[in-house]
Design a protein around this motif. Sequence first.
Motif, short mmCIF file in Angstrom:
data_model
loop_
_atom_site.label_atom_id
_atom_site.label_comp_id
_atom_site.label_asym_id
_atom_site.label_seq_id
_atom_site.Cartn_x
_atom_site.Cartn_y
_atom_site.Cartn_z
N LYS A 17 0.86 -1.19 0.00
CA LYS A 17 0.00 0.00 0.00
C LYS A 17 0.89 1.23 0.00
CE LYS A 17 -4.63 0.19 1.19
NZ LYS A 17 -5.65 0.86 1.86
N VAL A 18 0.91 1.95 -1.10
CA VAL A 18 1.83 3.09 -1.24
C VAL A 18 1.16 4.40 -0.85
CG1 VAL A 18 3.20 4.38 -2.90
CG2 VAL A 18 3.23 1.89 -2.96
N LEU A 19 -0.12 4.54 -1.18
CA LEU A 19 -0.89 5.70 -0.74
C LEU A 19 -2.09 5.20 0.06
CD1 LEU A 19 -0.96 7.90 -3.99
CD2 LEU A 19 0.59 8.13 -2.02
N SER A 38 12.37 9.52 1.18
CA SER A 38 12.29 8.70 -0.02
C SER A 38 11.43 7.48 0.28
CB SER A 38 13.72 8.29 -0.38
OG SER A 38 13.69 7.43 -1.46
N GLY A 39 10.53 7.16 -0.65
CA GLY A 39 9.66 5.99 -0.47
C GLY A 39 8.36 6.30 0.24
N SER A 40 8.13 7.57 0.59
CA SER A 40 6.90 7.89 1.34
C SER A 40 5.67 8.00 0.45
CB SER A 40 7.10 9.16 2.18
OG SER A 40 7.50 10.23 1.37
N GLY A 41 5.87 8.01 -0.88
CA GLY A 41 4.71 8.01 -1.78
C GLY A 41 4.50 9.32 -2.54
N LYS A 42 5.45 10.23 -2.47
CA LYS A 42 5.29 11.57 -3.07
C LYS A 42 5.14 11.49 -4.60
CE LYS A 42 9.27 13.01 -1.46
NZ LYS A 42 9.78 11.72 -0.92
N THR A 43 6.05 10.74 -5.24
CA THR A 43 5.98 10.63 -6.70
C THR A 43 4.71 9.91 -7.13
OG1 THR A 43 8.38 10.69 -6.96
CG2 THR A 43 7.15 9.62 -8.73
N THR A 44 4.34 8.88 -6.40
CA THR A 44 3.11 8.14 -6.74
C THR A 44 1.90 9.07 -6.65
OG1 THR A 44 4.13 6.13 -5.89
CG2 THR A 44 1.75 6.08 -6.21
N LEU A 45 1.87 9.93 -5.65
CA LEU A 45 0.76 10.88 -5.53
C LEU A 45 0.72 11.81 -6.75
CD1 LEU A 45 -1.56 12.25 -4.05
CD2 LEU A 45 0.12 13.54 -2.71
N1 LIG Z 1 5.35 0.97 -10.26
C1 LIG Z 1 5.64 0.54 -9.04
N2 LIG Z 1 5.61 -0.78 -8.73
C2 LIG Z 1 5.87 -1.22 -7.49
N3 LIG Z 1 6.20 -0.42 -6.46
C3 LIG Z 1 6.26 0.89 -6.68
C4 LIG Z 1 6.00 1.45 -7.98
N4 LIG Z 1 6.13 2.80 -7.90
C5 LIG Z 1 6.48 3.07 -6.62
N5 LIG Z 1 6.56 1.94 -5.89
C6 LIG Z 1 6.88 1.86 -4.45
O1 LIG Z 1 6.08 2.78 -3.77
C7 LIG Z 1 6.76 3.38 -2.69
C8 LIG Z 1 6.67 4.89 -2.83
O2 LIG Z 1 7.41 5.31 -3.96
P1 LIG Z 1 7.44 6.80 -4.46
O3 LIG Z 1 6.05 7.26 -4.70
O4 LIG Z 1 8.37 6.84 -5.61
O5 LIG Z 1 8.03 7.57 -3.21
P2 LIG Z 1 8.83 8.93 -3.10
O6 LIG Z 1 8.60 9.71 -4.37
O7 LIG Z 1 8.26 9.59 -1.89
O8 LIG Z 1 10.26 8.57 -2.91
C9 LIG Z 1 8.16 2.84 -2.73
O9 LIG Z 1 8.25 1.82 -1.79
C10 LIG Z 1 8.28 2.31 -4.15
O10 LIG Z 1 9.20 1.25 -4.19
#
Ligand SMILES: Nc1ncnc2c1ncn2[C@@H]1O[C@H](COP(=O)(O)OP(=O)(O)O)[C@@H](O)[C@H]1O
Length: 261
Positions: A17-19, A38-45
């Motif tokens: 669960k990323v977000l 890093s890894g907190s979900g910022k890019t995914t958001l």
């Molecule tokens: N396409 C993907 N498939 C699997 N895991 C992902 C994918 N994109 C991101 N993640 C995981 O989601 C988490 C959050 O990633 P990300 O949104 O890049 O964080 P941030 O930008 O805050 O560093 C990380 O643990 C990353 O490994």
Amino acid sequence: MATLEVKNISKSFKETKVLKDISFSMEKGEVVAIIGSSGSGKTTLLRCLNFLETPDNGQILVNDEVLYDAEDSATKSEAEIRRNRLHFGLVFQSFNLFPQYTAKGNVMLAEQLLAKNRPDYKKRKKEILTEIEEKAIRILSKVGLQDKMNNYPHQLSGGQQQRVAIARALALNPDILCFDEPTSALDPELTGEVLRVIKSLADQDTTMVIVTHEMDFAKDVADRVLFMDGGVIVEQGPPEEVLLNPKEERTKQFLSRVQSI
Ligand SMILES: Nc1ncnc2c1ncn2[C@@H]1O[C@H](COP(=O)(O)OP(=O)(O)O)[C@@H](O)[C@H]1O
Ligand SMILES: [Mg+2]
């Protein structure tokens, strides 16, 4: 009316669960900085906001229009997503310019493609393309690149390339401009010119979401700071509260970590 409303967005990749139930809203002209490890979900958001990822739950509204609703498959069609994406501009950490086009060509490209669908395109092609070119010149001047318009990406510094990327994101007049660590890939001496451009956009009331590790910049430019950790918004508020006087233990720990680097 809120310019952007994010309601209860969740996103998982397989079991991770990323977000987790992310909600926030933005007024027109507001600048929100998102900070977090890093890894907190910022890019995914940011990717969810730009429809590069499909949220599992929740809704995204722009100017009170529901652009995305996880429960409503009609909002998930390719055509809808392509149209909805136009509300957002996105500037990546790595500039992602097209190497075969000049700075001006990069800024013009999306509009040129869209123009081809206009009913008057065949009849007014020359005029339309001139308009698009004039607009690209105007925007490139706004980011201080009036002398570099005909340069190809490899003829530009990292800071100049990133300013082209900002100009490109502005070209379609997005409602919300998103930045994902816009200076992280730059040499330290080039970050200033990019941050100054973003600051000038903030001063012109551009609505922006900026993921950044530059705490001083966040303090200077943001109306509100969101601290994310483990896929949740732990704390949000004005920069002087979140960055200088945080309430949550996790925010305090994060800030003392980044400030000790
Ligand atoms: N396409 C993907 N498939 C699997 N895991 C992902 C994918 N994109 C991101 N993640 C995981 O989601 C988490 C959050 O990633 P990300 O949104 O890049 O964080 P941030 O930008 O805050 O560093 C990380 O643990 C990353 O490994
Ligand atoms: Mg990231």
